[in-house]
Scaffold this active site. Structure first.
Site: not given
Length: 587
Positions: A18, A20-23, A45, A500
């Site tokens: 949560g 914001g790794k993906t962003s 992931d 998401t």
């Protein structure tokens, strides 16, 4: 961004769920591609949402992002990787072995250990197979939340040690088939991860105590296995607000205090700060704005935020408390607040006079930090994979090994040194927790979605094996059957009022229903809309939440909405406030 200065070929993005790794990973991939580099963005992931961020289907084949020339993406799908792995083993002997033997081998290959090895092999191939990534200047890994990632990055060394010491025999036929020929690949993966000229680790966090403490631990654990070239990115930092919004002022002061008290382990690392943006990071335009300073000078004033009905979350706790025992499982995407909500529910039940056991299956969770003290009637524990595995090995050696000679005990000890042993040990610990819920409340803070599904997969495999052995007419109860019984188990899906996390929670619900488990309720956590902010930036973010809240309340019969609190929810008094505040909708 310092972490993008002279980047090496491989960049890993990790951190607590949560944050914001993906962003950050997607924005970094776009930045490098816009600079003329050929970039492959890979998600390791099990609950990847890279495709959702880009607004297209990606899957387990390299897919070009047509709107960003030079950028491609790949999601390592654990189930597809496991199926391909099984077929590589079973395929050559199909038609040569009796069906009964084929069924036995297939069953050995049905567990989560096989899934982990298969996904891991896909990951190591990208690090070591030059032909697989020859077309790319950079490979960026958007990884699972911290605990799962630490295990992933430690596995090359674990399997290398296991193989170099000559361990493993026929009893490991299923998952371990073919590992011997992977020896060189795993050794090369260890070398690639430890080489700062090839690999950089980006620790993504928010300016809060828990995620900062987690990446501090991550920094130490991964430095111990050679990943010493690390950077810190603090994501979603609230700019200093104007006077007048008490919630914004409290958040700002809390974040600044967290940065001022940066853990000593992180003090010498390069640090970047990414400001909080008004919109969700979905789509190319939003991602390209992530690393830019917010410009609000020309933005129109935020529209009024619609009302969210007021009613206490304690209504759901009251309904849970009608029984005097049972299993309550909080599930969802990393970073949605499962640990906090599980602790809050456990405290509320204990304060109502019930005996409660609060535990976690999350390798990165720290319930004692959240509770910050003790409470009568509340027992707190953690299913620690290392501790569970050590106890399991000791128990097997003391029972099965008791009648063996010295050579037999040595062989058994070698088998138990396999990293696959952890799967069995954690499952058995989880099963004991489920059994305990027959006489008291057991509240389980689960690991993020993908890791939890692997645990449930092990539960399903065990159920199928017991059913096969016992026959159709036998009377037995497995842990899966307890999870499927709505009188014994209540599953709460925890999410945020964002696209998401909501979509992932819906996907998790579908997975659970296919396993015969029906979620009991949903909790929308940390809602700005329910907190009624007045700061323009926060009001814009609150307005984005309303369609998500409407979609959840329309689709699900039992929903609770918990507002964002000015104080970080730590300690029983604050957790009680969190339970009492918010919205509970039942229809």
């Amino acid at each position: 961004m310092k972490f993008l200065h002279t980047p090496p070929r491989f960049l890993f993005f990790t951190g607590k769920g949560g944050v914001g790794k993906t962003s950050i990973a997607c924005a970094a991939a776009i930045h490098l591609a816009r600079g003329g580099k050929r970039v492959l963005l890979v998600s390791t992931d099990p609950a990847s949402n890279v495709g959702q961020v880009f607004g297209l289907s990606i899957g387990n084949t390299i897919t070009d992002i047509l709107t960003v020339p030079g950028l491609s993406a790949l999601e390592i799908d654990p189930e597809q990787a496991a199926e391909a792995y099984r077929e590589r083993i079973v395929g050559p002997v199909r038609g040569l072995l009796p069906e009964k033997e084929l069924a036995s081998i297939t069953e050995q290959l049905s567990g989560s250990c096989t899934t982990e090895i298969a996904s891991f092999n896909e990951f190591t191939a990208l690090l070591t197979d030059h032909d697989a990534v020859v077309d790319f200047d950079h490979v960026l890994f958007d990884t699972a939340p911290t605990g799962h990632t630490i295990r992933l990055l430690q596995l090359p060394g674990s399997w290398t040690d296991f193989l170099n010491e000559g361990k493993g025999d026929a009893s490991c036929l299923g998952p371990l088939s073919g590992l011997e020929k992977q020896r060189t690949i795993y050794a090369e993966a260890v070398a690639a991860l430890a080489d700062p000229q090839r690999t950089r680790l980006v620790l993504v966090t928010r300016a809060r105590r828990s995620p900062l403490a987690e990446i501090a631990r991550t920094r130490t654990e991964l430095a111990d296995i050679g990943l010493s070239h690390q950077h810190v990115v603090v994501n979603g930092l609230l700019p200093e607000p104007e006077a007048g919004d008490e919630l914004a002022a409290a958040i700002y002061q809390r974040e600044q205090a967290a940065l001022a008290g940066l853990p000593a382990e992180l003090a010498d690392l390069p640090l970047d700060v990414v400001e909080l943006k008004a919109t969700n990071m979905v789509g190319i335009d939003a991602l390209e704005s992530l690393f830019a300073a917010a410009d609000t000078s020309a933005a129109p004033a935020a529209a009024p935020v619609g009302e969210v009905p007021e009613a206490p979350l304690s209504a759901l706790v009251d309904e849970l408390a009608d029984a005097d025992h049972g299993l309550i499982m909080c599930m969802g995407k990393g970073g949605v607040g499962k640990t906090t909500l599980a602790a809050a529910i456990a405290v509320a039940l204990a304060e109502r006079g019930h005996q409660v056991h609060l535990t976690t299956t999350d390798p990165a969770a720290h319930l004692t930090d959240t509770l910050d003290g003790s409470l009568d009637g509340l027992e707190v524990s953690r299913i620690d994979p290392a501790v569970a595995t050590a106890k399991y090995r000791d128990r097997v050696l003391a029972t099965k090994g008791a009648a063996l000679d010295e050579q037999g005990r040595a062989t058994l000890a070698e088998d138990l040194a396999s990293p696959c042993t952890e799967e069995v040990a954690v499952f058995q610990a989880f099963s004991r927790v489920i059994h305990e819920s027959r006489r008291k409340f057991v509240v389980v803070d689960t690991a993020p979605t993908g890791h939890t599904l692997l645990l449930l997969d092990a539960t399903g495999s065990y159920h199928r094996e017991i059913a096969r052995q016992m026959g159709d007419n036998a009377n037995f109860t497995t842990p899966l059957m307890r999870l499927q019984n709505p009188e014994e188990t209540k599953v709460l899906l925890v999410t945020l009022a964002e696209t998401t996390p909501r979509l992932e929670a819906e996907g998790l619900q579908a997975d659970l229903q296919r396993a015969g488990i029906t979620p009991w309720g949903w909790v929308v956590n940390n809602s700005l809309a329910a907190a009624h902010p007045t700061l323009d930036l926060l009001r814009r973010r609150a307005a984005v939440e309303l369609p998500e809240i409407d979609a959840i309340t329309a689709a699900h019969p039992r929903v609770a909405i918990v507002p964002m609190l000015p104080a970080e929810p730590v300690g029983a008094p604050t957790l009680t406030t969190l339970t009492a505040a918010g919205t509970a909708l039942t229809h």
